[in-house]
Design a protein around this motif. Structure first.
Motif, PDB file in Angstrom:
ATOM      1  N   SER A  45       0.833  -1.202   0.000  1.00 30.53           N
ATOM      2  CA  SER A  45       0.000   0.000   0.000  1.00 30.53           C
ATOM      3  C   SER A  45       0.865   1.248   0.000  1.00 30.53           C
ATOM      4  CB  SER A  45      -0.862   0.049   1.254  1.00 30.53           C
ATOM      5  OG  SER A  45      -1.895  -0.872   1.148  1.00 30.53           O
ATOM      6  N   GLY A  46       0.206   2.364  -0.257  1.00 28.46           N
ATOM      7  CA  GLY A  46       0.885   3.651  -0.155  1.00 28.46           C
ATOM      8  C   GLY A  46       0.451   4.341   1.117  1.00 28.46           C
ATOM      9  N   GLY A  47       0.090   5.617   0.976  1.00 28.91           N
ATOM     10  CA  GLY A  47      -0.227   6.383   2.181  1.00 28.91           C
ATOM     11  C   GLY A  47       1.053   6.618   2.953  1.00 28.91           C
ATOM     12  N   PRO A  50       3.240   2.749   5.720  1.00 26.46           N
ATOM     13  CA  PRO A  50       4.283   1.753   5.420  1.00 26.46           C
ATOM     14  C   PRO A  50       5.676   2.315   5.196  1.00 26.46           C
ATOM     15  CG  PRO A  50       2.665   1.885   3.618  1.00 26.46           C
ATOM     16  CD  PRO A  50       2.292   2.918   4.627  1.00 26.46           C
ATOM     17  N   ARG A  81      -2.509   6.608  -6.833  1.00 24.86           N
ATOM     18  CA  ARG A  81      -3.160   7.891  -7.136  1.00 24.86           C
ATOM     19  C   ARG A  81      -2.889   8.207  -8.613  1.00 24.86           C
ATOM     20  NH1 ARG A  81      -1.261   9.799  -1.897  1.00 24.86           N
ATOM     21  NH2 ARG A  81      -2.351   8.522  -0.366  1.00 24.86           N
ATOM     22  N   ASN A  91       2.180   6.773  -4.781  1.00 30.21           N
ATOM     23  CA  ASN A  91       2.538   5.669  -3.881  1.00 30.21           C
ATOM     24  C   ASN A  91       3.829   5.004  -4.335  1.00 30.21           C
ATOM     25  OD1 ASN A  91       0.369   6.041  -2.194  1.00 30.21           O
ATOM     26  ND2 ASN A  91      -0.952   4.565  -3.247  1.00 30.21           N
ATOM     27  N   GLY A 150      -3.477  -0.625   4.189  1.00 25.21           N
ATOM     28  CA  GLY A 150      -3.659   0.425   5.183  1.00 25.21           C
ATOM     29  C   GLY A 150      -5.152   0.628   5.349  1.00 25.21           C
ATOM     30  N   MET A 151      -5.522   1.508   6.234  1.00 23.16           N
ATOM     31  CA  MET A 151      -6.948   1.832   6.369  1.00 23.16           C
ATOM     32  C   MET A 151      -7.097   3.330   6.618  1.00 23.16           C
ATOM     33  SD  MET A 151      -9.800   0.355   8.978  1.00 23.16           S
ATOM     34  CE  MET A 151      -9.329   1.481  10.291  1.00 23.16           C
ATOM     35  N   GLY A 152      -8.007   3.954   5.900  1.00 22.92           N
ATOM     36  CA  GLY A 152      -8.256   5.382   6.093  1.00 22.92           C
ATOM     37  C   GLY A 152      -9.214   5.610   7.259  1.00 22.92           C
ATOM     38  N   ALA A 158      -7.047   0.046   0.439  1.00 21.47           N
ATOM     39  CA  ALA A 158      -6.594   0.224  -0.944  1.00 21.47           C
ATOM     40  C   ALA A 158      -7.249   1.533  -1.429  1.00 21.47           C
ATOM     41  CB  ALA A 158      -6.935  -0.980  -1.796  1.00 21.47           C
ATOM     42  N   ARG A 186      -8.797   7.135  -8.565  1.00 22.09           N
ATOM     43  CA  ARG A 186      -7.750   6.247  -8.071  1.00 22.09           C
ATOM     44  C   ARG A 186      -7.771   4.986  -8.940  1.00 22.09           C
ATOM     45  NH1 ARG A 186      -6.157   6.855  -2.540  1.00 22.09           N
ATOM     46  NH2 ARG A 186      -6.134   9.078  -2.066  1.00 22.09           N
ATOM     47  N   LYS A 209      -7.395   6.618  14.067  1.00 19.98           N
ATOM     48  CA  LYS A 209      -7.971   5.400  13.475  1.00 19.98           C
ATOM     49  C   LYS A 209      -8.698   4.550  14.520  1.00 19.98           C
ATOM     50  CE  LYS A 209      -5.794   6.164   9.464  1.00 19.98           C
ATOM     51  NZ  LYS A 209      -4.586   5.540   8.949  1.00 19.98           N
TER      52      LYS A 209
HETATM   53  C1  6PG Z   1      -3.480   5.217  -0.537  1.00 18.26           C
HETATM   54  C2  6PG Z   1      -3.663   3.911   0.126  1.00 18.26           C
HETATM   55  C3  6PG Z   1      -4.688   3.900   1.210  1.00 18.26           C
HETATM   56  C4  6PG Z   1      -3.972   4.034   2.542  1.00 18.26           C
HETATM   57  C5  6PG Z   1      -4.883   4.500   3.631  1.00 18.26           C
HETATM   58  C6  6PG Z   1      -4.149   4.742   4.931  1.00 18.26           C
HETATM   59  O1  6PG Z   1      -3.091   5.244  -1.691  1.00 18.26           O
HETATM   60  O2  6PG Z   1      -3.723   6.228   0.121  1.00 18.26           O
HETATM   61  O3  6PG Z   1      -3.043   2.802  -0.278  1.00 18.26           O
HETATM   62  O4  6PG Z   1      -5.557   2.837   1.226  1.00 18.26           O
HETATM   63  O5  6PG Z   1      -3.375   2.814   2.872  1.00 18.26           O
HETATM   64  O6  6PG Z   1      -5.509   5.683   3.232  1.00 18.26           O
HETATM   65  O7  6PG Z   1      -3.241   5.765   4.713  1.00 18.26           O
HETATM   66  P1  6PG Z   1      -2.220   6.257   5.811  1.00 18.26           P
HETATM   67  O8  6PG Z   1      -1.215   5.173   5.980  1.00 18.26           O
HETATM   68  O9  6PG Z   1      -1.627   7.483   5.205  1.00 18.26           O
HETATM   69  O10 6PG Z   1      -3.012   6.514   7.045  1.00 18.26           O
END
Ligand code: 6PG
Length: 267
Positions: A45-47, A50, A81, A91, A150-152, A158, A186, A209
Motif C-alpha cells: 500500500s501507499g499512504g 508503510p 493515485r 505511492n 492500510g486503512m483510512g 486500498a 484512483r 484510526k
Molecule cells: C493510498 C492507500 C490507502 C492508505 C490508507 C491509509 O493510496 O492512500 O493505499 O488505502 O493505505 O488511506 O493511509 P495512511 O497510511 O496514510 O493513514
C-alpha cells in the motif's frame, strides 16, 4: 453472507515497533513464498504508514535487508493515485524514495501502476501486467503471497472508498475508481483479488484510526460504508499490526510483553 474468519492482531506501544514488526512479517512472507514457489509476489500500500517499514527493509544495518530474497521478489501495489511517478502523492514514488532506490530489486520485478495515464488505461495496463506476470488464463485471478493494506479514517482500504463503484466491480483485477469526496480518480485492486492473497495484513497507527477500527472489527457488517469489512481472505489469514493508540478500543491481553495479541471471530 460474508465469509467467517478469525482475525488476529498484534499491538505494539509505538509506531516504530509496528514498523519493525511489519518489516519482519514482510521478510518472513517473502522467504516462505520464495522457498515454496520460487517467487514472492507481494502487493503493498501507499499512504504514510508503510514508509517506516520500507526504510527498515532498505537499511543495511538492520537484519531484514540481507534476509529478503530481492532476486525473487515481485512487487505490486494495491492502489495508486492518478499522478506521475515523481509526484509527491505517488505511492510508487514514496516507495521508490524509501526503499527501491536502495535495494537490489530488478526493475522488471517492480510492477507499478502508471498513475500518469488516464485512470481506465492505467487500470487496464496494470491488470494486463498482472495477468502476464502470474501467467493467468481466461477468468483466472492472481493469488498474491501477501497483501499489505492500510486503512483510512473513513474505513477505506486500498482505494476502495465508501459507496464507490469499485466496491461492486465484477470480474476485474484492477479498476479505475472515481472518488467524489476527494474529487479524484484512483486505481485499485478489487476486493475479491485482495481476498485471494495467501495472507492479508493491515498496518494501522494513530489515535485517529481508533474509532473506525473498532467499527470495522466490532461493529455491524456494512462494507459499503466501511469497505475494509470486505477484506476476508479465503485463506483465513487476516491480521492487523497496530500501535496502542489505534488499538485503544479493542480488547487485548497485556500480561505478556509486547506485541500484545488479540483475536476476534468475524461472523
Ligand atoms: C493510498 C492507500 C490507502 C492508505 C490508507 C491509509 O493510496 O492512500 O493505499 O488505502 O493505505 O488511506 O493511509 P495512511 O497510511 O496514510 O493513514
Amino acid at each position: 453472507m460474508p465469509r467467517a474468519v478469525t482475525v488476529t492482531y498484534a499491538v505494539w506501544p509505538t509506531p516504530a515497533q509496528v514498523a519493525a514488526g511489519a518489516a519482519d512479517l514482510f521478510t518472513s512472507a517473502a522467504i516462505t513464498a520464495a522457498n515454496m514457489r520460487g517467487k514472492a509476489r507481494i502487493a503493498i500500500s501507499g499512504g504514510t504508514t508503510p514508509k517506516a517499514m520500507f526504510a527498515l527493509l532498505a537499511d543495511r544495518a538492520q537484519p531484514y535487508f540481507a534476509r529478503v530474497p530481492w532476486d525473487k521478489l515481485e512487487l505490486f501495489w494495491v492502489d495508486e493515485r492518478t499522478v506521475p511517478p515523481d509526484h509527491k502523492d505517488s505511492n510508487y514514488g514514496m516507495t521508490k524514495a524509501a526503499m527501491l532506490d536502495h535495494v537490489p530489486l530488478p526493475a522488471a520485478q517492480i510492477h507499478r501502476i502508471q498513475g500518469e495515464l488516464s485512470p481506465e488505461a492505467a487500470a487496464d495496463k496494470y491488470e494486463a501486467e498482472i495477468r502476464t506476470s502470474f501467467r493467468l488464463e481466461g477468468a483466472e485471478t492472481p493469488g498474491f503471497d501477501l497483501a499489505l493494506l492500510g486503512m483510512g479514517d473513513d474505513g477505506h482500504t486500498a482505494s476502495l472508498f465508501p459507496h464507490t463503484e469499485a466496491l461492486n466491480a465484477l470480474g476485474r483485477i484492477a479498476v479505475a475508481n472515481r472518488v467524489e469526496k476527494l474529487d479524484t480518480w484512483r486505481v485499485t485492486l478489487t476486493s475479491p483479488v485482495i481476498n485471494q492473497a495467501r495472507r492479508v495484513t493491515f498496518l494501522i497507527e494513530g489515535a485517529g484510526k481508533r474509532d473506525i477500527l473498532r467499527d470495522v472489527l466490532l461493529g455491524p457488517y456494512d462494507p459499503e460504508t466501511l469497505p475494509s469489512q470486505f477484506i476476508r481472505p479465503g485463506s483465513g489469514k487476516l491480521s492487523f499490526l497496530l500501535d496502542a493508540a489505534a488499538a485503544a478500543a479493542l480488547p487485548y491481553d497485556t500480561a505478556q510483553p509486547p506485541p500484545y495479541i488479540g483475536s476476534l471471530e468475524l461472523k
